[in-house]
Design an enzyme around this catalytic site. Structure first.
Site, short mmCIF file in Angstrom:
data_model
loop_
_atom_site.label_atom_id
_atom_site.label_comp_id
_atom_site.label_asym_id
_atom_site.label_seq_id
_atom_site.Cartn_x
_atom_site.Cartn_y
_atom_site.Cartn_z
N TYR A 27 0.83 -1.20 0.00
CA TYR A 27 0.00 0.00 0.00
C TYR A 27 0.86 1.24 0.00
O TYR A 27 1.79 1.38 0.81
CB TYR A 27 -0.94 0.04 1.21
N GLN A 57 8.04 16.53 9.77
CA GLN A 57 7.12 15.40 9.92
C GLN A 57 5.69 15.85 10.21
O GLN A 57 4.73 15.17 9.87
CB GLN A 57 7.64 14.43 10.99
N HIS A 61 0.61 -41.37 18.70
CA HIS A 61 1.82 -40.63 18.33
C HIS A 61 3.03 -41.55 18.48
O HIS A 61 3.88 -41.63 17.60
CB HIS A 61 2.00 -39.41 19.24
N ASP A 80 13.66 9.18 5.30
CA ASP A 80 12.44 9.11 4.49
C ASP A 80 12.75 8.76 3.04
O ASP A 80 11.98 8.09 2.36
CB ASP A 80 11.71 10.46 4.51
N HIS A 83 3.15 15.97 7.30
CA HIS A 83 2.49 14.77 6.76
C HIS A 83 0.98 14.79 6.96
O HIS A 83 0.23 14.31 6.11
CB HIS A 83 3.04 13.51 7.43
N GLU A 119 7.65 6.61 16.37
CA GLU A 119 7.96 6.04 15.04
C GLU A 119 9.38 6.42 14.65
O GLU A 119 10.17 5.61 14.16
CB GLU A 119 6.96 6.57 14.02
N HIS A 120 9.72 7.72 14.81
CA HIS A 120 11.09 8.20 14.53
C HIS A 120 11.60 8.84 15.81
O HIS A 120 10.93 9.70 16.37
CB HIS A 120 11.09 9.30 13.47
N THR A 143 2.21 9.88 11.09
CA THR A 143 3.63 10.03 11.39
C THR A 143 3.90 10.64 12.78
O THR A 143 3.13 11.49 13.25
CB THR A 143 4.25 10.95 10.31
N1 LIG Z 1 4.12 5.21 9.69
C1 LIG Z 1 4.72 5.26 8.53
O1 LIG Z 1 5.61 4.48 8.22
C2 LIG Z 1 4.27 6.27 7.51
C3 LIG Z 1 4.97 6.45 6.30
C4 LIG Z 1 4.48 7.39 5.38
C5 LIG Z 1 3.33 8.09 5.66
N2 LIG Z 1 2.71 7.87 6.83
C6 LIG Z 1 1.44 8.50 7.14
O2 LIG Z 1 0.55 8.04 6.12
C7 LIG Z 1 -0.52 8.93 6.07
C8 LIG Z 1 -0.87 9.21 4.63
O3 LIG Z 1 -2.18 9.65 4.72
P1 LIG Z 1 -2.97 10.17 3.45
O4 LIG Z 1 -4.33 10.55 3.91
O5 LIG Z 1 -2.15 11.15 2.75
O6 LIG Z 1 -3.06 8.96 2.44
P2 LIG Z 1 -3.65 7.50 2.60
O7 LIG Z 1 -3.47 6.89 1.25
O8 LIG Z 1 -3.09 6.81 3.77
O9 LIG Z 1 -5.21 7.68 2.88
C9 LIG Z 1 -6.03 8.18 1.87
C10 LIG Z 1 -7.24 7.27 1.80
O10 LIG Z 1 -7.99 7.40 2.99
C11 LIG Z 1 -9.35 7.12 2.67
N3 LIG Z 1 -10.21 8.00 3.46
C12 LIG Z 1 -10.14 9.34 3.51
N4 LIG Z 1 -11.12 9.82 4.31
C13 LIG Z 1 -11.79 8.75 4.81
C14 LIG Z 1 -12.88 8.57 5.70
N5 LIG Z 1 -13.49 9.60 6.26
N6 LIG Z 1 -13.32 7.31 5.97
C15 LIG Z 1 -12.70 6.24 5.39
N7 LIG Z 1 -11.67 6.35 4.53
C16 LIG Z 1 -11.21 7.58 4.25
C17 LIG Z 1 -9.51 7.37 1.17
O11 LIG Z 1 -9.99 6.21 0.56
C18 LIG Z 1 -8.14 7.67 0.66
O12 LIG Z 1 -7.82 6.89 -0.49
C19 LIG Z 1 -0.12 10.18 6.84
O13 LIG Z 1 -0.76 10.15 8.09
C20 LIG Z 1 1.39 9.99 7.04
O14 LIG Z 1 1.80 10.58 8.24
C21 LIG Z 1 3.13 6.98 7.77
N1 LIG Z 2 8.25 10.19 7.39
C1 LIG Z 2 7.31 9.26 6.77
C2 LIG Z 2 7.06 8.16 7.74
O1 LIG Z 2 6.21 8.56 8.72
C3 LIG Z 2 7.86 8.69 5.46
C4 LIG Z 2 7.89 9.66 4.34
C5 LIG Z 2 7.63 9.41 3.04
N2 LIG Z 2 7.80 10.55 2.31
C6 LIG Z 2 8.19 11.50 3.18
N3 LIG Z 2 8.24 10.97 4.44
ZN LIG Z 3 8.37 11.98 6.31
#
Ligand SMILES: NC(=O)c1ccc[n+]([C@@H]2O[C@H](COP(=O)([O-])OP(=O)(O)OC[C@H]3O[C@@H](n4cnc5c(N)ncnc54)[C@H](O)[C@@H]3O)[C@@H](O)[C@H]2O)c1
Ligand SMILES: N[C@H](CO)Cc1c[nH]c[nH+]1
Ligand SMILES: [Zn+2]
Length: 430
Positions: A126, A258, A420, A361, A261, A327-328, A236
């Protein structure tokens, strides 16, 4: 940011020094359960309808056509391509070094036990695409899967209204660069449910990996048991242990990096220096207004999940950091290696003034898919190991079975499982 003092009580209570975001996984579960159930019931049409509802676009089909991938790579900015290739090279180097060998042990003459390393057969990756198209996450997911030797790799990323319902073109280009050709225009819980249950367009997978927002993290928790997951890599989090030797401008820049995000992102400063805390606050006041995503950043920094935690000394800072399990975790203190050596709970640790989280990242050679919400106490960052299984392959000769057979029969009798024992004695008593 909100200034809090760490409770001088036992480290176990430091967990509460900084709570997680308001909308945590439990709350999001109520939103994702019906989405997942609908996908299980109705298959691809449910995935498409959820995309229309939450991503405001309905792609013609879930599977991204090959020509769209080829076009995206052909049109990719050469500088972005060069950056992706450097990131791929460094991460691949780390994954290849970490790939474990199979090991065979001869526990007695003619009695062999092989621990065979076997890749998962089919995985669903994903890649987030809501607030930002995380093209680097294609690399972080796909490279360890490829190094592990996974034969079936599928990838999903949200459809983009601005791109005719396809995932963001840089994400498609990265897939093409890596040779990932099974790509779906699906996001959020519906994408994970598609992987977990399978639909008429997408056969189910053994493992889902990759980060995402609170709905993705909740869907992983909901689908556990139906499919394996890497970890809850949700919104994040960055925590920084800093003393008065730290550079306040660097610390503020990292907290902001961060926070951009997600409004639910957590930025936590843990320091024993009030002067450093004040200097970082002044730097945040200076730097945030200049940031492109200042609204999202301000929301994150102003949320209950972000704070400055004032501690007695670096020892207490380490206890708070281990309890929080960020996480970080960045370490910007004197004697950083001594502090780093005492960290046991963090998704990943970034040591010293010149190792910001942003480096990890994109191109440090480490993986940026990391556990959040305290899961770093028991879960690991994504690595080649996540895509592999251990399988014992046991081979005994007749002589080796004779040598240990009577003890096996005795233990079977002790457990009142005589058949057995009979399966051994039928051989050893012939
Ligand atoms: N922990 C890690 O390793 C890591 C790494 C990169 C990014 N992140 C985090 O990932 C997240 C990315 O989030 P994003 O929103 O940009 O993309 P995402 O792809 O995670 O989520 C978007 C999806 O959420 C769904 N959605 C939106 N609103 C909704 C609702 N009300 N109910 C149900 N589904 C819903 C939609 O289908 C959409 O496709 C950020 O929080 C970022 O901090 C974490
Ligand atoms: N810091 C994020 C993990 O929480 C990863 C990421 C992807 N692109 C930029 N940052
Ligand atoms: Zn990042």
């Amino acid at each position: 940011m909100d200034l809090r003092s760490a409770d001088p009580s036992t480290p176990a209570e430091y967990r509460h020094a900084v709570p997680r975001a308001e909308v945590d996984v439990e709350h999001a579960l109520a939103a994702v359960a019906p989405i997942c159930a609908d996908v299980r019931e109705r298959g691809s049409v449910a995935v498409l309808e959820a995309g229309e509802r939450f991503d405001r676009v309905r792609p013609e089909r879930l599977r991204v056509p090959a020509e769209a991938m080829e076009r995206a790579l052909a049109e990719l900015d050469p500088q972005i391509r060069a950056g992706l290739e450097e990131s791929i090279t460094r991460l691949r180097t780390t994954c290849e070094a970490e790939l474990e060998e199979s090991v065979t042990t001869e526990v007695a003459p003619g009695a062999r036990v092989e621990r065979r390393i076997v890749p998962m057969q089919r995985v669903g990756l994903y890649v987030p695409g809501g607030l930002a198209p995380l093209v680097s996450t294609v690399i972080m997911n796909a490279v360890p899967a490829q190094v592990a030797g996974v034969p079936g790799i599928a990838l999903a990323s949200p459809p983009q209204a601005d791109f005719g319902g396809l995932p963001h073109p840089t994400i498609l280009a990265a897939c093409a660069l890596l040779g990932i050709d099974e790509v779906y225009a699906a996001g959020g819980a519906q994408a994970l449910a598609m992987f977990a249950y399978g639909t008429e367009d997408c056969p189910s997978v053994d493992l889902v990996t990759g980060p995402g927002n609170i709905f993705v993290a909740a869907a992983k928790r909901y689908l556990q048991g139906t499919v394996a997951i890497d970890s809850e890599a949700g919104p994040t989090e960055i925590a920084i242990i800093a003393d008065d030797s730290a550079d306040a401008a660097y610390v503020a820049a990292d907290l902001i990096s961060q926070a951009e995000h997600d409004p639910l992102a957590a930025s936590v400063l843990i320091t024993d220096s009030e002067a450093l805390a004040e200097a970082v606050d002044a730097e945040l006041t200076r730097q945030v207004p200049e940031a492109k995503h200042q609204e999202r950043i301000s929301t994150a920094l102003g949320g209950r999940q972000s704070a400055t935690v004032l501690v007695r000394d670096v020892d207490q800072a380490i206890d708070v950091a281990n309890a929080y399990a960020a996480e970080h975790l960045e370490i910007q203190t004197r004697d950083t290696s001594a502090v780093a050596a005492r960290i046991v709970n963090a998704g990943a640790v970034f040591v010293g003034d010149f190792t910001p989280v942003s480096l990890g990242d994109y191109a440090a050679g480490s993986n940026h898919v990391l556990p959040t919400a305290g899961c770093a106490c028991h879960s690991s960052g994504l690595s080649v190991r996540a895509f592999c299984k251990n399988m014992h392959v046991v081979t005994y000769s007749a002589e080796a079975l004779h040598e240990v057979g009577d003890k096996v029969v005795t233990l079977a009798e002790a457990e009142d499982l005589p058949s057995h024992g009979a399966a051994v004695s039928i051989r050893t008593e012939r």
